[in-house]
Design a protein around this motif. Structure first.
Motif, PDB file in Angstrom:
ATOM      1  N   GLN A 153      -4.117   2.880  -8.072  1.00 51.39           N
ATOM      2  CA  GLN A 153      -3.249   2.954  -6.896  1.00 51.39           C
ATOM      3  C   GLN A 153      -2.232   4.074  -7.030  1.00 51.39           C
ATOM      4  OE1 GLN A 153      -1.656  -1.018  -6.714  1.00 51.39           O
ATOM      5  NE2 GLN A 153      -3.326  -1.809  -5.455  1.00 51.39           N
ATOM      6  N   CYS A 162      -4.998   0.921  -1.407  1.00 47.61           N
ATOM      7  CA  CYS A 162      -3.805   0.901  -0.561  1.00 47.61           C
ATOM      8  C   CYS A 162      -3.978  -0.211   0.461  1.00 47.61           C
ATOM      9  CB  CYS A 162      -3.569   2.243   0.130  1.00 47.61           C
ATOM     10  SG  CYS A 162      -4.838   2.680   1.358  1.00 47.61           S
ATOM     11  N   VAL A 188      -0.908   3.504   6.807  1.00 47.73           N
ATOM     12  CA  VAL A 188      -0.619   3.229   5.394  1.00 47.73           C
ATOM     13  C   VAL A 188       0.851   3.557   5.148  1.00 47.73           C
ATOM     14  CG1 VAL A 188      -1.203   3.767   3.000  1.00 47.73           C
ATOM     15  CG2 VAL A 188      -2.990   3.774   4.753  1.00 47.73           C
ATOM     16  N   ASN A 207       3.138  -0.405   0.239  1.00 53.28           N
ATOM     17  CA  ASN A 207       2.295  -0.090  -0.917  1.00 53.28           C
ATOM     18  C   ASN A 207       3.104  -0.015  -2.208  1.00 53.28           C
ATOM     19  OD1 ASN A 207      -0.734   0.556  -0.219  1.00 53.28           O
ATOM     20  ND2 ASN A 207       0.490   1.209   1.531  1.00 53.28           N
ATOM     21  N   TYR A 215      -1.852   7.232  -4.546  1.00 52.55           N
ATOM     22  CA  TYR A 215      -0.654   7.576  -3.779  1.00 52.55           C
ATOM     23  C   TYR A 215      -0.267   9.044  -3.986  1.00 52.55           C
ATOM     24  CZ  TYR A 215      -0.050   2.444  -3.833  1.00 52.55           C
ATOM     25  OH  TYR A 215      -0.237   1.088  -3.725  1.00 52.55           O
ATOM     26  N   THR A 237       2.218  -2.516  -5.392  1.00 53.23           N
ATOM     27  CA  THR A 237       1.935  -2.070  -6.756  1.00 53.23           C
ATOM     28  C   THR A 237       2.956  -2.623  -7.747  1.00 53.23           C
ATOM     29  OG1 THR A 237       0.884  -0.046  -5.932  1.00 53.23           O
ATOM     30  CG2 THR A 237       1.612  -0.038  -8.223  1.00 53.23           C
TER      31      THR A 237
END
Length: 460
Positions: free
Chosen positions: A138, A68, A95, A100, A142, A104
């Motif tokens: 990732q 992240c 975050v 993010n 998440y 991705t």
């Protein structure tokens, strides 16, 4: 007599040069942030190689891939021996879902991009494979760490103690944003379209679960603010590009009709603070027109485009903002959204009448204003990315203007990261731009990177 340069400087940058430069900057900057910055929680490169033995360990062992990305950092690099590093003491360990999701999605697009290289370009294939494994980690990360008790994605703060090998996050708020859920819905679905592995079906189903949430909570979605409706529409435009899902298209068309009906109330022509929202709204309707051919979407797009163009001041090289302040702030994501809108109209409508404006705007508002701290080096002559169709043939060699502008410093020479700063200021008294702080904001940068990469690969 010494050479003093041409009497008349003609802007030789073409629209295609600009599109290529933004794509090159975005993918190289993203590589630096995602693999080398340490600006977030990292995974060992050994984990990547262990899951994909086809990757050469020598290609990835120098990297520290991010699970992240953090919210903020300094753009000034620290010199340690012969290596430049990001300053970990300046990281802000929030975050954010938005940054993010865009990170991705960008890496997924680049993984697909690098899959087009031939086997004799092993380093490129390895980079694409690295991105594919990293995005899977990732997305799992998440789902495990960035959801609240109700199961929706929310912004959090990394509270992990470095002395203990355990991750700990605290939620900043129980509130969630529909458009952020939609962006991650796109990311999980996009993975399933690119890779046929043991995770693909689960990610596809998870993505469709999020879509079901939009169906179940249609009333709440439709009651979102005007700005949120625009952002949800953009995410659904992206999702339908990847999936052609009928349910997503139905919600997209409903929301777009609502936006059309609300435009007269929520938008005042010429109002300066509408630039970012107008640009995003335009992008939504021009993409809708491209994908559906429905004339009413074209009509809205043309109206928004005409208003955006009238805002441009060719004397200062940027759109006008009415303000009584001595200086006017221009956020970087707003600046690039405006540029993307201009290029999208030119490409989709096959209208080049404002291409000179595009070149002038790019040069003055992005290059001359120092909106970008540094620009990556042009790829070497032995690099296939320096050639059309990656051919390595002399006749396919691309000009340097497709990668960078010569007078912008490199990260090594400037000791600055290749990123967009938060904003620039225009000083009305001095009639010039003032350099902004050398800071990194992931929300703005990841939005810019994804926009540049996605449009380059799917539209341009």
């Amino acid at each position: 007599m010494k050479y003093i340069g041409p009497f008349l400087r003609i802007n030789s940058l073409s629209k295609d040069n600009i599109k290529n430069q933004l794509f090159y900057l975005s993918k190289e900057s993203l590589k630096n942030i995602a693999l080398e910055s340490h600006c977030g929680i990292v995974i060992s490169p050994n984990e990547i190689v262990k899951e994909n033995p086809n990757i050469d360990i020598n290609t990835v062992k120098k990297f520290s891939p991010l699970l992240c990305v953090y919210k903020k950092a300094s753009g000034k690099l620290l010199k340690t021996g012969n290596k430049l590093q990001w300053d970990s003491s300046r990281f802000r360990k929030d975050v954010n879902i938005l940054s993010n999701a865009f990170m991705t999605l960008s890496l997924l697009e680049l993984s697909d991009y690098y899959s087009n290289f031939h086997n004799n370009h092993r380093d490129k294939l390895d980079l694409g494979n690295l991105y594919s494994v990293l995005t899977r980690h990732q997305l799992e990360f998440y789902a495990l760490y960035l959801r609240n008790t109700e199961g929706v994605f929310v912004d959090k703060t990394d509270c992990s103690d470095p002395l203990f090998n355990e991750l700990k996050f605290e939620g900043k708020s129980r509130k969630f944003k529909f458009y952020e859920q939609a962006l991650l819905m796109c990311a999980y679905y996009r993975y399933s379209t690119l890779f046929d592995d043991e995770y693909s079906e689960n990610f596809r189903n998870f993505s469709l679960d999020i879509l079901n949430m939009f169906n179940d909570f249609r009333d709440e979605v439709y009651e979102s603010s005007f700005e949120d409706k625009v952002k949800i529409c953009l995410a659904l435009n992206l999702f339908t590009e990847y999936s052609n899902n009928i349910d997503a298209q139905a919600i997209l068309l409903d929301l777009s009709d609502m936006i059309i009906s609300e435009l007269p109330v929520n938008r005042i022509p010429g109002k300066d603070d509408d630039v970012q929202l107008d640009s995003l709204t335009f992008m939504n309707f021009i993409l809708l027109y491209k994908n559906t051919g429905i004339d009413k979407f074209k009509d809205v797009a043309v109206t928004l485009y005409d208003d955006l163009v009238t805002k441009y001041n060719d004397t200062i090289g940027i759109y006008v903002k009415n303000s009584n302040d001595k200086s006017i702030e221009y956020p970087s994501d707003e600046i690039v959204s405006y540029l993307s809108a201009l290029i999208l109209y030119s490409d989709i409508m096959h209208d080049d009448k404002n291409d000179a404006l595009i070149a002038d705007y790019f040069t003055k508002s992005i290059i001359d204003s120092n909106l970008v701290l540094s620009w990556p080096e042009t790829p070497g002559l032995n690099d296939p990315e320096h050639y059309n169709n990656f051919s390595l043939k002399a006749e396919d060699l691309m000009a340097e203007q497709n990668f960078r502008i010569q007078n912008v410093p490199t990260p090594t020479s400037a000791e600055l990261a290749p990123i967009f700063i938060k904003y620039i200021s225009f000083n009305k008294k001095r009639d010039s731009f003032k350099n902004g702080k050398a800071s990194f904001e992931s929300n703005k940068n990841m939005f810019i990177f994804f926009t540049s990469i996605f449009l380059h690969r799917h539209i341009f």
